[in-house]
Design an enzyme around this catalytic site. Structure first.
Site, short mmCIF file in Angstrom:
data_model
loop_
_atom_site.label_atom_id
_atom_site.label_comp_id
_atom_site.label_asym_id
_atom_site.label_seq_id
_atom_site.Cartn_x
_atom_site.Cartn_y
_atom_site.Cartn_z
N GLU A 1 47.84 21.93 57.81
CA GLU A 1 46.89 22.92 58.28
C GLU A 1 45.64 22.93 57.41
O GLU A 1 45.70 22.72 56.21
CB GLU A 1 47.52 24.31 58.21
CG GLU A 1 48.68 24.46 59.15
CD GLU A 1 49.35 25.81 59.04
OE1 GLU A 1 50.53 25.90 59.37
OE2 GLU A 1 48.70 26.78 58.61
N CYS A 35 39.42 25.38 53.66
CA CYS A 35 40.66 25.50 52.89
C CYS A 35 41.57 24.37 53.33
O CYS A 35 42.02 24.34 54.48
CB CYS A 35 41.29 26.85 53.19
SG CYS A 35 42.91 27.05 52.46
N CYS A 56 55.77 21.82 50.68
CA CYS A 56 55.68 22.11 49.24
C CYS A 56 57.09 22.22 48.68
O CYS A 56 58.00 22.69 49.35
CB CYS A 56 54.93 23.43 49.03
SG CYS A 56 54.66 23.83 47.30
N CYS A 77 58.21 29.25 46.81
CA CYS A 77 57.89 30.67 46.60
C CYS A 77 58.41 31.48 47.80
O CYS A 77 58.24 31.06 48.95
CB CYS A 77 56.39 30.87 46.43
SG CYS A 77 55.73 29.88 45.07
N CYS A 134 56.05 32.66 50.84
CA CYS A 134 55.12 31.67 51.40
C CYS A 134 55.74 30.87 52.54
O CYS A 134 56.83 30.31 52.39
CB CYS A 134 54.69 30.73 50.27
SG CYS A 134 53.70 29.34 50.82
N CYS A 140 47.87 29.82 55.36
CA CYS A 140 48.42 28.51 55.66
C CYS A 140 49.93 28.44 55.70
O CYS A 140 50.62 29.21 55.07
CB CYS A 140 47.88 27.50 54.67
SG CYS A 140 46.42 26.72 55.34
N1 SAH Z 1 50.32 25.96 45.91
C1 SAH Z 1 49.13 26.57 45.48
C2 SAH Z 1 48.04 26.56 46.51
C3 SAH Z 1 48.41 26.84 47.93
S1 SAH Z 1 48.93 28.46 48.34
C4 SAH Z 1 49.39 27.94 44.95
O1 SAH Z 1 50.49 28.45 45.15
O2 SAH Z 1 48.50 28.49 44.31
C5 SAH Z 1 47.39 29.37 48.35
C6 SAH Z 1 47.51 30.82 47.95
O3 SAH Z 1 48.15 31.59 48.99
C7 SAH Z 1 48.34 31.05 46.70
O4 SAH Z 1 47.72 31.99 45.86
C8 SAH Z 1 49.62 31.58 47.28
O5 SAH Z 1 50.38 32.25 46.33
C9 SAH Z 1 49.11 32.43 48.41
N2 SAH Z 1 50.10 32.82 49.41
C10 SAH Z 1 51.13 32.12 49.90
N3 SAH Z 1 51.81 32.83 50.82
C11 SAH Z 1 51.18 34.02 50.94
C12 SAH Z 1 51.40 35.18 51.72
N4 SAH Z 1 52.43 35.27 52.57
N5 SAH Z 1 50.53 36.21 51.58
C13 SAH Z 1 49.50 36.13 50.71
N6 SAH Z 1 49.25 35.07 49.94
C14 SAH Z 1 50.08 34.02 50.04
FE1 SF4 Z 2 53.91 26.04 47.36
FE2 SF4 Z 2 53.45 28.20 48.78
FE3 SF4 Z 2 54.31 28.45 46.29
FE4 SF4 Z 2 51.81 27.57 46.74
S1 SF4 Z 2 52.63 29.59 47.23
S2 SF4 Z 2 53.32 26.71 45.31
S3 SF4 Z 2 52.14 26.41 48.65
S4 SF4 Z 2 55.45 27.53 47.98
#
Ligand code: SAH
Ligand code: SF4
Length: 345
Positions: free
Chosen positions: A91, A104, A111, A115, A118, A332
């Protein structure tokens, strides 16, 4: 196998073409064509047919295909699902701000970091993206929307520092004056905290903005939502951040997803203030986006206001990130996840 020429530095193309018996002045021409995003070697009109044939034999040009596109009715944010020739899809989101267009982009298909809040983290890891695949996301968006992108954030799917070499290659190529020429000051890289790679990046002294996804004020909460914290704890991470600031002179942006009842109390804000006190940083609060199955909810408005007040009292600056494309689920990982589900059914 033919080489992915779109991921090659000018110098590498020069070395190859010299070995193929071509004069050096050809290199700049070929490099410019490749970085302009041509989809076929035949488009290189000032290159002889003989050389074009040699290029076809040795190299491959990759581009992305639009599988799905959602355009927000509110603010023209465009969210794309883009696929590559092997069928994998990522995406990218194109956003319009007053100062221009920001893209973006994704750095991995999926990944590994897992997390819990996410969507990307929940759908697992398929493979790394190459530098040319990162570039092709930008070009596809530019072509589709008929605009020029001026800013890039590596905040799409994937952990950029878990694909370090390809991401560094992408950064050099995208900022090159014979390429897309988007300067490092217009690029942000977001990481969940792959500590050794933060040190490596700091030593390169690039002028990009580092965003660190913190999302918690202590190890206990952070380890529950972000498995990476069990490997590199918060003190280790903050030490690496201080090193990054010292090496680059640049302010770090801490991302903090506000999750109702998980990390959003005034006590959490006070603890976060103690952790970040005195650091050259800014805190971005993001009301968490709902991802199906996670059970997390956005913090209430007054909780967020209270949180900011505590941080400001401690001398820190914090803002709530403006949400763009709220009607198209612009964060994303969610589009690909829906796409995978559709394919399975
Ligand atoms: N992997 C990297 C970059 C991609 S995620 C990282 O984790 O920083 C981009 C951002 O979106 C990160 O700050 C991540 O923590 C946040 N993010 C992921 N899922 C989310 C959600 N459900 N609501 C808000 N922010 C989220
Ligand atoms: Fe990976 Fe999502 Fe965690 Fe970023 S927030 S490191 S994309 S699992």
């Amino acid at each position: 196998m033919r080489t992915d020429i779109g991921s090659m530095y000018e110098q590498e193309i020069a070395e190859d073409l010299t070995a193929l018996g071509e004069p050096p002045y050809r290199t700049a021409q070929v490099y410019r064509w490749v970085q302009s995003g041509v989809k076929s070697f035949d488009e290189m009109t000032n290159i002889s047919k003989k050389l074009r044939e040699k290029l076809v034999q040795n190299y491959q040009l990759f581009s992305a295909t639009i599988e799905k596109k959602l355009v927000s009715a509110y603010d023209d944010t465009r969210k794309y699902l883009l696929s590559f020739p092997d069928g994998e899809a990522v995406e990218s989101v194109l956003m319009k701000y007053h100062h221009g267009y920001t893209s973006c982009i994704s750095t991995q298909v999926g990944c590994k970091m897992g997390c819990t809040f996410c969507a990307t983290g929940q759908s697992g890891f398929a493979r790394q993206l190459t530098a040319s695949e990162m570039l092709s996301q930008l070009r596809t968006e530019q072509e589709d929307a008929n605009i020029r992108i001026s800013n890039i954030v590596l905040m799409g799917m994937g952990e950029p520092l878990d694909n370090y070499d390809n991401v560094i290659r992408f950064l050099h190529l995208v900022s090159h004056d014979k390429g897309m020429n988007i300067g490092m000051r217009h690029i942000s890289l977001s990481t969940c905290g792959v500590v050794p790679k933060i040190y490596e990046l700091a030593d390169l002294k690039l002028q990009l903005t580092l965003s660190v996804s913190l999302h918690a004020p202590n190890d206990q909460i952070r380890s529950r939502t972000m498995p990476i914290n069990r490997r590199y704890g918060m003190q280790e991470l903050l030490k690496a951040c201080r090193y990054y600031i010292a090496q680059t002179g640049r302010r770090i942006s801490f991302e903090y997803a506000m999750i109702d009842g998980v990390n959003d109390s005034p006590a959490n804000a006070a603890e976060l203030s103690r952790q970040l006190k005195g650091m050259l940083c800014h805190i971005n609060l993001i009301p968490v986006n709902r991802v199906g199955g996670t059970g997390y909810h956005k913090s209430k408005q007054d909780r967020i206001r209270q949180f900011i007040a505590v941080l400001e009292k401690a001398g820190l600056t914090a803002t709530v990130r403006r949400t763009l494309g709220s009607d198209i689920n612009a964060s994303c990982g969610q589009l690909r996840r829906a796409h995978q589900k559709e394919e399975r059914t």
